[in-house]
Design an enzyme around this catalytic site. Structure first.
Site, PDB file in Angstrom:
ATOM      1  N   GLU A  67       0.916   6.718  -6.697  1.00  0.00           N
ATOM      2  CA  GLU A  67      -0.201   7.682  -6.766  1.00  0.00           C
ATOM      3  C   GLU A  67       0.313   9.127  -6.789  1.00  0.00           C
ATOM      4  OE1 GLU A  67      -3.192   6.859  -3.639  1.00  0.00           O
ATOM      5  OE2 GLU A  67      -2.999   8.988  -3.172  1.00  0.00           O
TER       6      GLU A  67
ATOM      7  N   LYS B 112       0.836  -1.207   0.000  1.00  0.00           N
ATOM      8  CA  LYS B 112       0.000   0.000   0.000  1.00  0.00           C
ATOM      9  C   LYS B 112       0.864   1.248   0.000  1.00  0.00           C
ATOM     10  CE  LYS B 112      -3.786   2.489   0.430  1.00  0.00           C
ATOM     11  NZ  LYS B 112      -3.539   3.612   1.296  1.00  0.00           N
TER      12      LYS B 112
END
Lengths: 293, 293, 293, 293
Positions: free
Chosen positions: A173, A166
């Protein structure tokens, strides 16, 4: 199945709803009396039948650590704690070892999807033992998006691998967002392209750059075509920093992710000490004018 | 409607097929006798009824310039030339003015979609006059993806705006690819995440980083899970360089897009003169060992 | 004054010589019997009169930690330990507290100058209490270059501030070297500038970019005008990584120092996993050729 | 020798003084009647004996082009024009060819040193034919710093090579300044280093980062220890942009020089459109708060 869910904020609240829609029995706890299902962590644990599964969805750092500590006292051998928050991956081995002293199992889960997860489902990356993963699979299946399991869920590796994945996801991102943002600014700056929102809207189908983030940019432009209702001030929440720090530790070049991170830092500065130094130097050698305070 | 299509390579060949499936009459020309529909540009023009529309889909630079030059002699007032290749936007004003001397109209179109466009459709960004855009709309509608027109097609602005938008699109593309690539390398480097392809596959649904490029990365990993059949050698084709040059001209910070571009440059170097200089300096001041040729 | 000096490698050996030339009495210890003055740390300590001052100049990490640990047992209240190695600044508070348990004083010193320090003197940045700094000043004065003390010596702050300053110094050094290196590569690449070494040599006087590093680049070019006897492979030794990590911790943008660091990482890669991913993506969407292994 | 000098601004004025101190006869021209020696370019040319040498020291772009054009009409075969301004190197071949039509010779000279050149001398990089360089050598020798000629003067190559070398010099300068600036900001931000000016002052002797720019930073800090009298707003004057554009044209990675350039761009933005886009995206997917205008 039955699940205890600690933390009913922006993420946890929606997750409870999605899980219930899928037919699971969720007992939630939150300090906010308006949303909680139980009066305390102890009350929550008391409402669950052994072997219990408790999902922790509170802010990373002290709140998560405190919750895990308290749960260790309340839970029993064979119970399972899942940390679904944005914890740093280094916390997971500590949590797992700490809980293992009492025979309590542990999984770490990276959860992506934001406020859209309620309807779309959440992308899940899990770290821990296969048997624990299998045990919690009904929960994972309810939280993840429709479609093939492997397209929204991964057992990434042992304890820590979920949060690590993550973390890297978030680092990527940052880079993706900055790439779109730089392109937007260039289009926004030149006179030649007269309908910037139309151009970006047209990238949604068929192009190489189509993505969910692009769809969100279109959404934002729909309501504010110049994005001039807001300021170019961008927070960062940890995972981007950790990603760059990890890249450095492993001698992995990360020029794009770090540039995206530094752009956020700079966006928050009223004035830059570094650029004051550059201005001072130019003034010193060339007599170039400086802007005074 | 009827369309002349010059250039039947990887892109043009598929576009002809997609246009014909949509019911348009396409007369193609290519130097390759196996794919051409006409013997020459003159033959192609002769097979079209006035007012003619001719789409140029040949390599940017001299081939496009030569084709436009030849078309000016062959076409007549009221005809329309469309450059759908990867031309630099500065070419468009020149082409338009050159053709306008004979009353020939001009549009520039940025086309995105690669080898997938045949089935998925192509994202289209168009520069030029509204009347010309409207006139060619049946062609654009056939080429663009299914769905609302504005999600795969934009009239970006006057002459040049189509190629400019495509240039920025490609600059963004560089940044996006590099962001995924850095994340992949970090995951690939650490031991903790034991199933990297599974993690990336799981990003396809529900996550913030889901995108078409991510789907393609999954496809690549499906056939080569470590990507070790190929070398980290990456070409660049112009639009990335032009994007950074434009950013510089307009004083727009572009740290991510430029970092992605420089990573490509570095990927093609057997050995870096710059890093030889750094090695030499370290040796000079610190006596640090250097790697000899 | 009298000084114990532990570690007589490339740095320590020269420092002993410079100190002796200045009239100080140095008792050195090194595992290498060819250079040592004493048989053991205990022997070294035994040869010093209380209150003793012992300068540690061994590799950062375990060797320094082990030396400090051993010295704690050997030294007595009122003695002073100076760590002049390239330790991470976070070590210093630990060392100081550890030694303070026995009443032993501590200073941390960042030392710059490399192999040239013997003749030129060393730039010194010191962390610790004023009284301890004053006590060791004769040593500092002998090690630092001729000229005003403040131009080659600073009391930077409390414990840790010396190594912190040296860390930042080295981070800057990375950026400086990379800036020269990029300029060198550009000059080296174009045909227009026919005498690159002459140009760089001419930057030594009067220009804005004149510096000691530039002088060293000239030296390197004097013996190898194309720098083609060596490879563009560059190690990094810690301080650059720490500087970027600190910048991240403090939300300080560090695009140049990080770019310089990443260029070193990339210089050591036979092949880049990230660029393999980019090549794979280009192949997937555009059918672009890849270089196979 | 005798020299015509056109442009008596910050640079030209000092150069005239330095040349006269060296015994040269300088006839200057400037629009400013307070500093000029002649009433017009024609008057200046009339005061020189053939074969004449005229040094042009006016702003790059139109002013330089206009001056060269006018000089072509005024000068005669065998005369020599030297452009010492900050012209882009691509101008030089044009100027040389234009003047050559009348048999007038041309040299391009990159001049570094700023306001310090009067006393210290100027670093000079020259492009053109050897014979023309030799002819102007007395002027170069007077302008360059004391010491060996090759340490402050280079014949870099044919026409254009002087300005090209100066362009790269300035690109490097951007990188150097930004490296120091980032280090300064980090030191300025942390609490541990309590005397930042002292640390930077101490880098002037013995350290690896010592340089003239560092000396100037110390000077700036001497009068403003926090640099808080000025704002972090930094102009750029062309050479940095050209350097990055050239690097891109030649596929030379320039991550540091471009990062330094982009930092300047960002320093001049009240608010960043790119960062508004990032803020908008974070708000869209995560409900993260944005700063409103």
């Amino acid at each position: 199945m039955q699940l205890g869910l600690v933390g009913l904020g922006r993420m946890g609240f929606n997750m409870r709803e999605r899980l219930r829609k899928a037919g699971h029995e969720v007992v939630g706890f939150d300090r906010n009396p308006d949303v909680t299902d139980s009066e305390s962590l102890a009350d929550l644990v008391g409402k669950l039948a052994a072997p219990r599964t408790v999902w922790v969805m509170v802010p990373a750092g002290d709140p998560t650590r405190d919750t895990v500590t308290e749960l260790r006292d309340l839970l029993a051998e064979g119970d399972l704690v899942i940390d679904g928050g944005n914890s740093k991956y280094t916390e997971d081995a500590k949590n797992a070892a700490f809980l293992a002293e009492k025979g309590i199992r542990y999984l770490d889960v990276g959860v992506s999807g934001g406020v859209w997860g309620l309807d779309v489902g959440y992308g899940l990356m899990v770290g821990g033992d296969r048997a624990d993963v299998d045990r919690a699979m009904p929960i994972f299946d309810a939280l993840r998006p429709e479609g093939p399991r492997e397209e929204g869920f991964a057992h990434a590796g042992p304890i820590g691998a979920g949060h690590y994945s993550k973390m890297v996801h978030n680092g990527i991102e940052y880079g993706l967002m900055q790439a779109y943002a730089e392109g937007f600014e260039l289009l926004d700056t030149v006179d030649l392209v007269t309908d910037v929102p139309a151009v970006i809207r047209a990238w949604q189908r068929g192009t190489v750059v189509r993505s969910w983030l692009l769809d969100l940019l279109v959404r934002a432009l729909d309501s504010d075509p110049e994005l001039d209702d807001l300021r170019g001030y961008v927070e960062d929440s940890g995972e981007g920093r950790w990603t760059v720090a990890e890249a450095i530790n492993h001698a992995v070049p990360a020029p794009v992710i770090s540039a995206a991170l530094f752009a956020r830092f700079a966006s928050r500065q009223e004035d830059s000490p570094a650029m004051r130094a550059v201005a001072a130097l130019r003034n010193q050698f060339g007599g170039h004018a400086v802007h005074k305070v």
